[in-house]
Structure formats: C-alpha cells, structure tokens
Design a protein around this motif. Structure first.
Motif, PDB file in Angstrom:
ATOM      1  N   GLU A  51      -1.912  -8.814   0.536  1.00 58.27           N
ATOM      2  CA  GLU A  51      -2.842  -8.127   0.297  1.00 58.27           C
ATOM      3  C   GLU A  51      -1.765  -6.863  -0.272  1.00 58.27           C
ATOM      4  OE1 GLU A  51      -5.958  -7.319   2.922  1.00 58.27           O
ATOM      5  OE2 GLU A  51      -5.785  -8.754   4.206  1.00 58.27           O
ATOM      6  N   PRO A  52      -0.288  -6.499   0.445  1.00 64.15           N
ATOM      7  CA  PRO A  52      -0.630  -6.632   1.433  1.00 64.15           C
ATOM      8  C   PRO A  52      -0.884  -5.882   2.237  1.00 64.15           C
ATOM      9  CG  PRO A  52       1.132  -5.256  -0.175  1.00 64.15           C
ATOM     10  CD  PRO A  52      -0.262  -5.350  -0.574  1.00 64.15           C
ATOM     11  N   ASP A  53      -0.705  -6.654   4.054  1.00 59.64           N
ATOM     12  CA  ASP A  53      -1.362  -5.829   4.808  1.00 59.64           C
ATOM     13  C   ASP A  53      -0.199  -5.673   5.949  1.00 59.64           C
ATOM     14  OD1 ASP A  53      -2.970  -3.914   6.632  1.00 59.64           O
ATOM     15  OD2 ASP A  53      -4.671  -5.390   7.112  1.00 59.64           O
ATOM     16  N   VAL A  54       0.296  -4.859   6.455  1.00 60.26           N
ATOM     17  CA  VAL A  54       1.522  -4.501   7.219  1.00 60.26           C
ATOM     18  C   VAL A  54       1.568  -3.627   8.228  1.00 60.26           C
ATOM     19  CG1 VAL A  54       3.789  -4.483   8.239  1.00 60.26           C
ATOM     20  CG2 VAL A  54       3.353  -5.914   6.183  1.00 60.26           C
ATOM     21  N   LYS A  55       1.312  -3.978   9.445  1.00 65.53           N
ATOM     22  CA  LYS A  55       0.936  -2.417  10.803  1.00 65.53           C
ATOM     23  C   LYS A  55       2.145  -2.569  12.111  1.00 65.53           C
ATOM     24  CE  LYS A  55      -3.444  -1.691  10.240  1.00 65.53           C
ATOM     25  NZ  LYS A  55      -4.873  -3.338   9.254  1.00 65.53           N
ATOM     26  N   TRP A  56       2.734  -2.051  12.254  1.00 70.78           N
ATOM     27  CA  TRP A  56       3.550  -2.175  13.696  1.00 70.78           C
ATOM     28  C   TRP A  56       3.206  -1.616  14.163  1.00 70.78           C
ATOM     29  CZ3 TRP A  56       8.092  -5.582  14.082  1.00 70.78           C
ATOM     30  CH2 TRP A  56       8.057  -5.891  13.378  1.00 70.78           C
ATOM     31  N   PHE A  57       3.220  -1.544  16.134  1.00 72.88           N
ATOM     32  CA  PHE A  57       3.045  -0.766  16.563  1.00 72.88           C
ATOM     33  C   PHE A  57       1.652  -0.049  16.832  1.00 72.88           C
ATOM     34  CE2 PHE A  57       7.870  -0.411  16.082  1.00 72.88           C
ATOM     35  CZ  PHE A  57       8.163  -1.361  16.614  1.00 72.88           C
ATOM     36  N   VAL A  58       0.318  -1.438  16.652  1.00 75.26           N
ATOM     37  CA  VAL A  58      -0.810  -1.082  16.576  1.00 75.26           C
ATOM     38  C   VAL A  58      -1.163  -0.356  17.838  1.00 75.26           C
ATOM     39  CG1 VAL A  58      -2.873  -2.273  16.091  1.00 75.26           C
ATOM     40  CG2 VAL A  58      -0.576  -3.846  14.811  1.00 75.26           C
ATOM     41  N   GLY A  59      -2.061   0.518  16.908  1.00 73.66           N
ATOM     42  CA  GLY A  59      -2.849   1.612  18.507  1.00 73.66           C
ATOM     43  C   GLY A  59      -1.889   2.574  20.117  1.00 73.66           C
ATOM     44  N   THR A 478       3.971  -4.872  -7.551  1.00 77.20           N
ATOM     45  CA  THR A 478       5.277  -5.244  -7.745  1.00 77.20           C
ATOM     46  C   THR A 478       6.262  -5.473  -7.257  1.00 77.20           C
ATOM     47  OG1 THR A 478       4.402  -2.829  -8.273  1.00 77.20           O
ATOM     48  CG2 THR A 478       6.841  -2.387  -8.227  1.00 77.20           C
ATOM     49  N   TYR A 479       5.296  -5.901  -5.487  1.00 80.72           N
ATOM     50  CA  TYR A 479       6.327  -5.746  -4.728  1.00 80.72           C
ATOM     51  C   TYR A 479       6.721  -7.486  -4.376  1.00 80.72           C
ATOM     52  CZ  TYR A 479       7.455  -1.953  -5.289  1.00 80.72           C
ATOM     53  OH  TYR A 479       7.842  -0.086  -4.848  1.00 80.72           O
ATOM     54  N   PHE A 480       4.937  -8.023  -4.102  1.00 78.15           N
ATOM     55  CA  PHE A 480       4.225  -8.769  -3.580  1.00 78.15           C
ATOM     56  C   PHE A 480       3.591 -10.734  -4.028  1.00 78.15           C
ATOM     57  CE2 PHE A 480       4.789  -5.672  -0.699  1.00 78.15           C
ATOM     58  CZ  PHE A 480       5.267  -5.782   0.536  1.00 78.15           C
ATOM     59  N   ALA A 481       3.615  -9.544  -5.299  1.00 77.78           N
ATOM     60  CA  ALA A 481       2.629 -11.061  -6.238  1.00 77.78           C
ATOM     61  C   ALA A 481       4.327 -11.984  -7.276  1.00 77.78           C
ATOM     62  CB  ALA A 481       2.085 -10.043  -7.399  1.00 77.78           C
ATOM     63  N   THR A 482       5.409 -11.435  -7.853  1.00 78.39           N
ATOM     64  CA  THR A 482       6.111 -11.788  -8.006  1.00 78.39           C
ATOM     65  C   THR A 482       6.569 -13.290  -7.879  1.00 78.39           C
ATOM     66  OG1 THR A 482       7.321 -10.165  -8.848  1.00 78.39           O
ATOM     67  CG2 THR A 482       8.085 -11.659  -9.450  1.00 78.39           C
ATOM     68  N   TYR A 483       6.171 -13.453  -6.074  1.00 76.24           N
ATOM     69  CA  TYR A 483       6.944 -14.607  -5.117  1.00 76.24           C
ATOM     70  C   TYR A 483       6.142 -14.686  -4.224  1.00 76.24           C
ATOM     71  CZ  TYR A 483      10.605 -14.056  -7.960  1.00 76.24           C
ATOM     72  OH  TYR A 483      11.890 -14.144  -9.320  1.00 76.24           O
ATOM     73  N   ASP A 484       5.167 -15.843  -3.948  1.00 84.61           N
ATOM     74  CA  ASP A 484       4.404 -15.889  -3.261  1.00 84.61           C
ATOM     75  C   ASP A 484       4.509 -16.078  -1.626  1.00 84.61           C
ATOM     76  OD1 ASP A 484       1.455 -16.405  -3.286  1.00 84.61           O
ATOM     77  OD2 ASP A 484       2.121 -18.763  -3.287  1.00 84.61           O
ATOM     78  N   ASN A 485       4.046 -14.760  -1.076  1.00 88.22           N
ATOM     79  CA  ASN A 485       4.224 -14.544   0.455  1.00 88.22           C
ATOM     80  C   ASN A 485       6.080 -13.698   1.077  1.00 88.22           C
ATOM     81  OD1 ASN A 485       2.863 -15.177   2.288  1.00 88.22           O
ATOM     82  ND2 ASN A 485       2.611 -16.756   2.575  1.00 88.22           N
TER      83      ASN A 485
END
Ligand code: PRX
Length: 637
Positions: A51-59, A478-485
C-alpha cells in the motif's frame, strides 16, 4: 551503562545484526524498552510494502519531548543540552542546560496554545540557526502539532507551496537571519509567501537581526511579547500531549524526480527510537561528550542529528548559526577548539571547500579533543576523506561515512565509529535492523559480492517514512512500486569483495548539489517561468566543490542578444521560484534539444556533453534531429 543497546565491538555488531534479521520485533522491542512510554505498545510491527502500510509500536503512547527533556531533568538538569555558537565570533555563545531547554520549550508550547494551535495542526517554521528554532520544533512536538521546517534558503514561492500543501495554520519565523556576511530578511520573505496562503492565521516573529519588518495587525506577533504573556500568567507548566506511536511528528519537504517537492511524513515512536539508536551507535556517543553537527535544521540531518537523536540521548549538541568560511575558513576548527568538541559531523562539500584554503586555517587550532568524525549527504571522494582524516582527525579519529535519506529518518549504512574497519569512499555496512538489497533493472536480486545495482531495502525499519503528506499514492508510486515488495532508494550502489557498500549516486533525475537534493524537473519548471524561455533541459555534471553542478540547456524565444544578461535574468528567476541553492552553474543557449521521435529529451546525451565527454554519445540515430547534437557540442566548446 548509559545505553544498554550500544554496540561495543565488531562481534557485538554481528550479533545484533543477526538478531535484528532473525527477530526484528524482539530486537526493536529491546531498544524501545529504554524509553519513556505513557503506555507500552501492544504489537511491535505491522506492515506491508504494497500500500504501503507500516506501523511500529502499535498502541504505544508517548511524547517525544518527555524523552528528550523531562526524563533527563533528574540526572542531567544542569548539563548543557545545546551549546549555541553565533554567526559572529565576537558575539557571546549561549549554553542551554536541559533544565533551561525544558523551561523554554514549555513556555513556548504555551505560547502556541495561547494562539490556538492544537494537536494535529501544521506549523511552518522558517528561521535561522538560533536556539529558538530548536525550541520551536520541540514546542510543536510537546503539544502534538506537526512541524514543517523550511530551510532559510528557500524562496517565498517555495515556502508558499509548502504551506499550502500542508495547510499550515501558523508560521514561526525571525526578523532575519545572519549567515556569514549576509543578513537574510526572513520575515519579508514570509510576507511575500503569505499572500497566497489563506490557511495561515498567525505569524510569530522572533527577534534576531533587528532588520526592520512590517507587522500585520491581527496576524503577526512578536515571540518576546508572547513569552511575556506566559510569564504574566505565572509560567504555568505545559503537560506533554499524549501521542499515539503512529501520530504524525513532522513533515519535511524534499525533491524528487517530478517538479513538485513532496512532504515526507515521519511519525512519533519509530522515528524517535531510530534517531536515538542510530545516533548512539554510529557516533558511539559517551555521556559528557560534546557533539557538533554542522547541518542546518532545515534538512533531515538537523532534525535527526542536531535535535531529536542527541537530545533523546541526553547528549550535548552544538548548534552553529553561521557558515564554515566566515569570517575565515578556520571557523569549524575554532568552534571545535573553543568547545572541546569530541565528534564533528559534516558534509563532503564543506570539506572540499575548506581543503581549498590549505592548512593555514587549521594550524594553531587545538583539535586534540576530537575523537570521531562523520560525513553525510553525498558520496565523499577519497581525496576529501584523506584530508579530513589526516588534517582534522590527525590520523587518530575514525570517520563514519553515513548513508541515509530524508525518507529513512536516520542513518542506514555506515561504519560504527572505531568498530567497523573503514574504507575511504565506502558507507561500509548496514546498521542492525537495516536489510539492503541490490536489484537489476527488472527487480531481480543481485546476489554475491563485487556487484553493482539499484539499492533497495527489503524490510521495514522504525525510522522509515510512512506517507507523503496528503498524497499516499505518490508515496506508493515513488518508493514502493518500482520493485515489488521493496523500498527503492533512488540510489545506485556497489557491493565490493568484502560485502561493503559504496553509494555511487542517484539513478533518477535528482541532483545532489552541495549535499542538497534538487530535482531537474523542478529547476526546468523554474527556468521555463522566465518570459523569454521556450524550453529547457537540466542535467548534473561533476563539480569540484559542490559534488554536482547544475547545467541548463535553454531554448530562448528570440535570438539572445546579450547572453550574459539573459543568463543573469534566468538565475534571478530560479532564485525567485526555488531559491539561490537551485541556481544553475552553467547555462547554454541552444536552438533545439535532442529528442526522440516521441518527444522525450535524451538526457543521457546532454549529461555526457555537460561532463565534457563529446565522443561516445551512443546511438543518436533515433533522434528526431541528430544535427542538434553537433550544434550543442559546438556551443559547449
Ligand atoms: O544520493 C544519496 C545522498 O543523498 C541522498 C539523500 O538526500 P537527502 O534526503 O537530502 O538526505 C541527505 C542527508 C541524509 C541519498 O539518496 N547521500 C546521502 N548520504 C550519502 C549519500 N550519498 C553517498 N554517501 C553518503 N554518505
């Protein structure tokens, strides 16, 4: 031990690195445990790079200023947090202890509250390098407002774009800023910018240069008057706003390959943990040391390694208002001498420019306090590396060549001072938690050593950007679509026989001029605004001091009668639209540009010509008009 997660040996580096790959969540939870949380996290990491969807230290709940200030008061209250060196060496420096800083941040946070700023509101900060800039940044963080610092070298137009994009409601600025022998009229630039910014309701102006300014009734307020008001209220405390781990901390605009800068968004907990971990480890900071980063807070280096990294670690950070060459080219060495600086973190462009002055300005400066040196912002050439090592570090200080980006929030690939064997020109090895990968044009992983490829990162790290403000799709493409994953950095990179990384420079249309990122499209747009210009193409070329210089090929509407005058007009236009940092070093008038039949400019050819490489221009037969190339070559000679 002050920092239980500080790496002490190469073996420990390897152990931590292994653990960070095998069990990233356990690894980062261990680090994060050493911070002050209002509430601990439920889950360390949730992510996808799609998507990207990144979450650290959730909650998790916290406030970064409680980690940078409150938690140090008991032990470090009287320790200098910021040592400020003014532009003019004749003026007195200032020492601000952790207690002073805490008080000033709370005071100014109350000023912001009195002026209606609430959690989540965007505040634009356009100031010179004075302690009040750090205070303003931290005061925003204290009440949960999102700061967007704009470098003092940007034009009114650039500020207006950034304010509009962020819909900022308040601006903090100064009457002016001192930089070398210049006096930059910040408030007057803001006045021009605000004509196009209806979202801004208030402007707070801090006095620095006493340049005359026009204060608009109902909108503009003096910093000092507002502070007095808080004092008359009896200086009430300012409890820190409780922030979610993933609440936005700041926006910082940076250039990409399209014309419009994007607002890189960093969130609270991940950024804090990452800035602190990378600061403590890369520079091997020891309590009591004096650390000096020469960057400007207008860039990410200033955010992470003048303010948040050092202060969250309880370090003493030196903040310098001026420039390395004023009043003479020994200024950085004088400051090092004056404050007994232990770590000096600067940019290759500064080193190259100071090298040009010879050893006169270095001699008779006592640099014996120095223990560690650092470099950031662009590839450091071997000559500069050795000059820095021999003449500043006197052969005994390790140099950390730190590779990272606005988007990464903190250092990614770097030697660990005194621990990683160094190699001039190499950023060497990834820090724990960082998983670099080289890929070819199709995104296939390039394995093994002695290889070249595009640098990507395959696993999230806490300091990474979460989105681009107001346009998540842009972040994805820009950052996540050029190369998969994969997160794509935009940099080319070499991995040598020892597995060491060397960054070779951008592979997209982004220039790195004196360590400043500038998009070629942005400069072209600015040049094209000039009335007499039909079209332009901008490329970079190697520049002895700046690393890269800006070369503009310009098609003018009519015959240019006085090329020098026309060039000056174009430079003026670029200064107005972007700022002086984007002014082309060379302008060449041409009657046409090398284009393919589909109308695409062949930049590869222009780049070669700009570099002075007239032969081997490759296949030009696909060009619409191959003759144009000869004409451009002739014009260059
Ligand atoms: O090309 C790389 C270069 O600077 C870019 C990031 O620019 P910016 O976001 O403005 O951040 C600069 C300060 C972190 C990168 O994509 N770069 C940065 N550090 C290095 C570098 N190139 C080579 N070696 C470095 N140490």
């Amino acid at each position: 031990m002050a920092y239980p997660y500080q790496i002490r040996s190469l073996e420990e580096y390897q152990q931590q690195y292994q653990q960070s790959v095998m069990d990233p969540e356990g690894f980062w939870a261990n680090v994060a445990d050493h911070f002050y949380w209002r509430r601990k996290w439920d889950k360390v990491l949730e992510w996808n790079f799609k998507e990207p969807d990144v979450k650290w230290f959730v909650g998790g709940k916290l406030n970064i200023t409680e980690n940078c200030l409150d938690r140090h008061l008991g032990t470090l209250g009287n320790t200098p947090a910021i040592i400020w060196e003014p532009n003019d060496p004749e003026e007195r420096h200032r020492v601000i202890t952790y207690r002073d800083l805490y008080n000033k941040v709370c005071q100014f946070a109350n000023v912001l509250k009195n002026n209606g700023v609430k959690k989540g509101d965007r505040v634009c900060i356009y100031m010179g390098m004075i302690p009040e800039l750090a205070i303003a940044v931290l005061a925003c963080a204290r009440i949960g407002a999102v700061h967007s610092v704009v470098f003092g070298g940007f034009s009114a137009q650039s500020i207006a774009d950034r304010i509009q994009d962020a819909q900022a409601s308040l601006v903090i600025t100064c009457d002016g800023a001192f930089r070398g022998n210049k006096d930059i009229p910040l408030k007057s630039v803001i006045d021009d910018a605000l004509i196009a910014c209806p979202s801004v309701k208030k402007v707070i102006v801090c006095t620095r240069t006493r340049t005359p300014v026009s204060m608009i009734k109902g909108r503009d307020l003096w910093w000092e008057d507002e502070i007095k008001q808080v004092e008359t209220m009896g200086n009430p405390p300012c409890p820190a706003e409780e922030m979610d781990a993933e609440d936005m901390l700041f926006i910082l605009y940076t250039s990409g390959s399209t014309g419009k800068p994007k607002g890189v968004v960093h969130t609270t907990a991940g950024y804090m943990v990452y800035a602190n971990y990378t600061f403590v480890n890369t520079f091997q900071y020891q309590p009591g040391e004096v650390y000096f980063c020469t960057a400007d807070v207008g860039w990410i280096t200033g955010h992470s390694y003048i303010i948040y990294g050092p202060l969250s670690a309880g370090a003493t950070t030196v903040m310098f208002e001026g420039v390395p060459t004023w009043p003479d080219a020994g200024r950085l060495w004088s400051i090092t001498d004056k404050f007994r600086v232990n770590t000096l973190y600067t940019a290759p462009t500064a080193i190259r420019s100071l090298m040009g002055y010879g050893l006169g300005p270095v001699n008779h400066k006592d640099l014996s306090s120095l223990k560690k040196l650092g470099s950031v912002g662009e590839p450091i050439n071997e000559e500069a590396w050795h000059w820095f090592k021999d003449n500043i570090g006197k052969g005994r200080c390790p140099i950390v060549d730190t590779w990272w980006q606005t988007e990464t929030g903190g250092i990614m690939i770097t030697p660990i001072a005194g621990i990683t064997p160094e190699k001039p020109g190499y950023a060497t090895l990834p820090l724990p938690g960082v998983q670099p990968i080289l890929v070819d044009e199709r995104g296939q992983e390039i394995t093994g050593n002695n290889v070249n490829g595009n640098l990507c990162i395959k696993f999230p790290w806490p300091g990474m950007l979460r989105t681009t403000y107001g346009d998540h799709e842009r972040c994805r493409t820009t950052y996540f679509a050029t190369y998969d994953n994969l997160y794509f950095t935009g940099d080319g990179c070499l991995r040598d026989e020892d597995g060491y990384y060397r960054i070779t420079g951008r592979v997209d249309d982004v220039l790195n001029v004196s360590g400043h990122r500038i998009g070629t499209a942005e400069v072209e747009n600015a040049i094209n605004m000039h009335a007499g210009v039909v079209e332009s193409a901008v490329v970079g070329y190697p520049h002895d001091i700046k690393g890269q210089g800006i070369y503009a090929f310009v098609i003018a509407e009519k015959m240019v009668h006085d090329p020098e005058l026309s060039k000056k007009d174009i430079l003026q236009t670029v200064s107005r639209i972007i700022g002086p940092i984007a002014k082309p070093d060379k302008i060449q008038f041409v009657s046409g540009l090398p284009k393919t039949r589909s109308g695409k400019i062949m930049r590869r050819i222009l780049r070669k010509i700009a570099e002075g490489e007239m032969e081997n221009l490759g296949d030009t037969s696909t060009l619409l008009d191959p003759n144009v190339v000869d004409e451009i070559k002739k014009g260059k000679q």
